[in-house]
Design an enzyme around this catalytic site. Structure first.
Site, PDB file in Angstrom:
ATOM      1  N   ARG A 231     -16.113 -22.939 -34.058  1.00  0.00           N
ATOM      2  CA  ARG A 231     -16.389 -22.556 -35.432  1.00  0.00           C
ATOM      3  C   ARG A 231     -17.409 -23.451 -36.118  1.00  0.00           C
ATOM      4  O   ARG A 231     -18.342 -22.962 -36.770  1.00  0.00           O
ATOM      5  CB  ARG A 231     -15.093 -22.570 -36.271  1.00  0.00           C
ATOM      6  N   THR A 232     -17.253 -24.751 -36.017  1.00  0.00           N
ATOM      7  CA  THR A 232     -18.129 -25.645 -36.785  1.00  0.00           C
ATOM      8  C   THR A 232     -19.572 -25.493 -36.309  1.00  0.00           C
ATOM      9  O   THR A 232     -20.492 -25.295 -37.107  1.00  0.00           O
ATOM     10  CB  THR A 232     -17.657 -27.102 -36.641  1.00  0.00           C
TER      11      THR A 232
ATOM     12  N   LYS B 227     -27.302 -41.298 -19.460  1.00  0.00           N
ATOM     13  CA  LYS B 227     -28.033 -42.438 -18.871  1.00  0.00           C
ATOM     14  C   LYS B 227     -27.744 -43.725 -19.637  1.00  0.00           C
ATOM     15  O   LYS B 227     -28.325 -44.757 -19.352  1.00  0.00           O
ATOM     16  CB  LYS B 227     -29.539 -42.174 -18.898  1.00  0.00           C
TER      17      LYS B 227
ATOM     18  N   ARG C 186     -20.913 -33.717 -34.312  1.00  0.00           N
ATOM     19  CA  ARG C 186     -19.488 -33.990 -34.053  1.00  0.00           C
ATOM     20  C   ARG C 186     -19.434 -35.020 -32.932  1.00  0.00           C
ATOM     21  O   ARG C 186     -20.215 -34.948 -31.978  1.00  0.00           O
ATOM     22  CB  ARG C 186     -18.744 -32.724 -33.632  1.00  0.00           C
TER      23      ARG C 186
ATOM     24  N   HIS D  13     -13.556 -34.490 -41.545  1.00  0.00           N
ATOM     25  CA  HIS D  13     -14.236 -33.225 -41.212  1.00  0.00           C
ATOM     26  C   HIS D  13     -14.546 -32.569 -42.562  1.00  0.00           C
ATOM     27  O   HIS D  13     -13.943 -31.562 -42.930  1.00  0.00           O
ATOM     28  CB  HIS D  13     -13.297 -32.371 -40.357  1.00  0.00           C
TER      29      HIS D  13
HETATM   30  N1   CP Z   1     -12.015 -25.731 -37.308  1.00  0.00           N
HETATM   31  C1   CP Z   1     -12.806 -26.306 -36.393  1.00  0.00           C
HETATM   32  O1   CP Z   1     -13.307 -27.418 -36.582  1.00  0.00           O
HETATM   33  O2   CP Z   1     -13.004 -25.550 -35.277  1.00  0.00           O
HETATM   34  P1   CP Z   1     -13.920 -25.960 -34.057  1.00  0.00           P
HETATM   35  O3   CP Z   1     -13.272 -27.153 -33.399  1.00  0.00           O
HETATM   36  O4   CP Z   1     -13.936 -24.746 -33.168  1.00  0.00           O
HETATM   37  O5   CP Z   1     -15.278 -26.323 -34.590  1.00  0.00           O
END
Ligand code: CP
Length: 310
Positions: free
Chosen positions: A57-58, A86, A107, A135
């Site tokens: 999703r993110t 590396k 991320r 997040h």
């Molecule tokens: N909600 C969320 O962060 O989903 P993902 O881990 O799929 O990005």
């Protein structure tokens, strides 16, 4: 209203005015998406999407958001195949990517990684999740979902599940406090939210926070229940993981105990903590919540890259 700073790393970086501005701009983006006429405000701009950890999703909603606004996207969905293998440092990776892009969405499994990256570059950095820490754009879309469905934050919101490890609930607890909601923490023993986070929210916002362990008996008076999965990737001890797996579950029976207009949210992915039969219920809004990632991230990218008031 006030302008956003360079980066979004934590909800603590945002004032209530700034969050309100993002939610209002997201609502505008939502309307433009529904009309199939999104503003082309990122035309000619490049977004780098650097995912050192898995995401559906993110990553995809950020990339969709950028492309809907005429932007372009580069990046990777895993460090595999990049020069990280590396031994390249995070700092050198983002300083290189800065040469190609107008903003970075990232991320990373390590807490503090997004902050470190933001200090290494002069372009905006958005934290798409750093370990168990923060997040923030998930929290923004969670707030947007609550606002869209309930029209107010004068509510009682339950955070349900693995509150020890879920970064989404840490960020959301802070944001709910900011907007004056009451919070019910519902976590099996061993998965409670850290007292450090709870104390911070209480001290910062004076939030009314209650504790319970069993969702079957604890959700009767809440307006929204925000469920998270067991974060198995954050467990150091496999025996502890085995002991706690399936220790909570939202079922059709749970729905019978809810207020008629209560909503059930989930950041997804789901494992088995919400029965799929719940999806058919009017209470379940988690796929709309996933959709809301697009307008909210459109608002965030536009404001960070083009400036303007939040
Ligand atoms: N909600 C969320 O962060 O989903 P993902 O881990 O799929 O990005």
């Amino acid at each position: 209203m006030s302008q956003l700073d360079k980066d979004i790393i934590s909800m603590r970086d945002l004032s209530k005015d700034q969050v309100t501005g993002i939610l209002e701009r997201a609502r505008y983006m939502d309307e433009r998406l529904k009309a199939r006429d999104p503003p082309r405000s990122l035309a000619g701009r490049m977004i780098a999407s650097l995912f050192f950890e898995p995401s559906t999703r993110t990553r995809l909603s950020f990339e969709t958001a950028a492309k809907c606004m005429g932007g372009m996207v580069t990046g990777f969905s895993s460090p595999k195949g990049t020069s990280v293998e590396k031994g390249e440092t995070l700092s050198d990776t983002v300083r290189t990517v800065e040469q190609y892009a107008d903003a970075i969405v990232m991320r990373h499994p390590f807490e503090g990684a997004a902050r470190l990256a933001s200090e290494a570059v002069s372009i905006p950095v958005v934290n798409g999740g750093d370990g168990s820490n923060q997040h923030p754009t998930q929290t923004l879309l969670d707030l947007y979902t609550i606002w869209k469905h309930k029209g107010t934050f004068d509510l009682k919101v339950a955070l349900v599940g693995d509150l020890k490890h879920a970064r989404t609930t840490r960020s959301l607890a802070y944001a709910l406090g900011m907007f004056g909601a009451d919070i019910a923490l519902v976590a099996p023993k061993g998965l409670e939210m850290s007292t450090e986070v709870v104390d911070e929210v209480r001290q910062q916002w004076g939030t009314n926070i209650t504790h319970a362990h069993d969702p079957a008996t604890s959700l009767g008076d809440v307006d929204a229940a925000y469920v998270v999965r067991i974060q198995k990737e954050r467990f150091a001890d496999p025996l502890e993981l085995k002991r706690l797996q399936r220790s909570y579950r939202i079922t059709k029976d749970t729905l019978a105990s809810l207020k008629s207009d209560a909503i059930i949210m989930h950041p997804l992915p789901r494992v088995d903590e919400v029965e799929t039969s719940v999806d058919q219920s009017d209470h379940a809004v988690y796929f709309d919540q996933a959709y809301n990632g697009v307008p909210v991230r459109m608002a965030v990218l536009e404001m960070l890259i083009n400036g303007g008031d939040a």
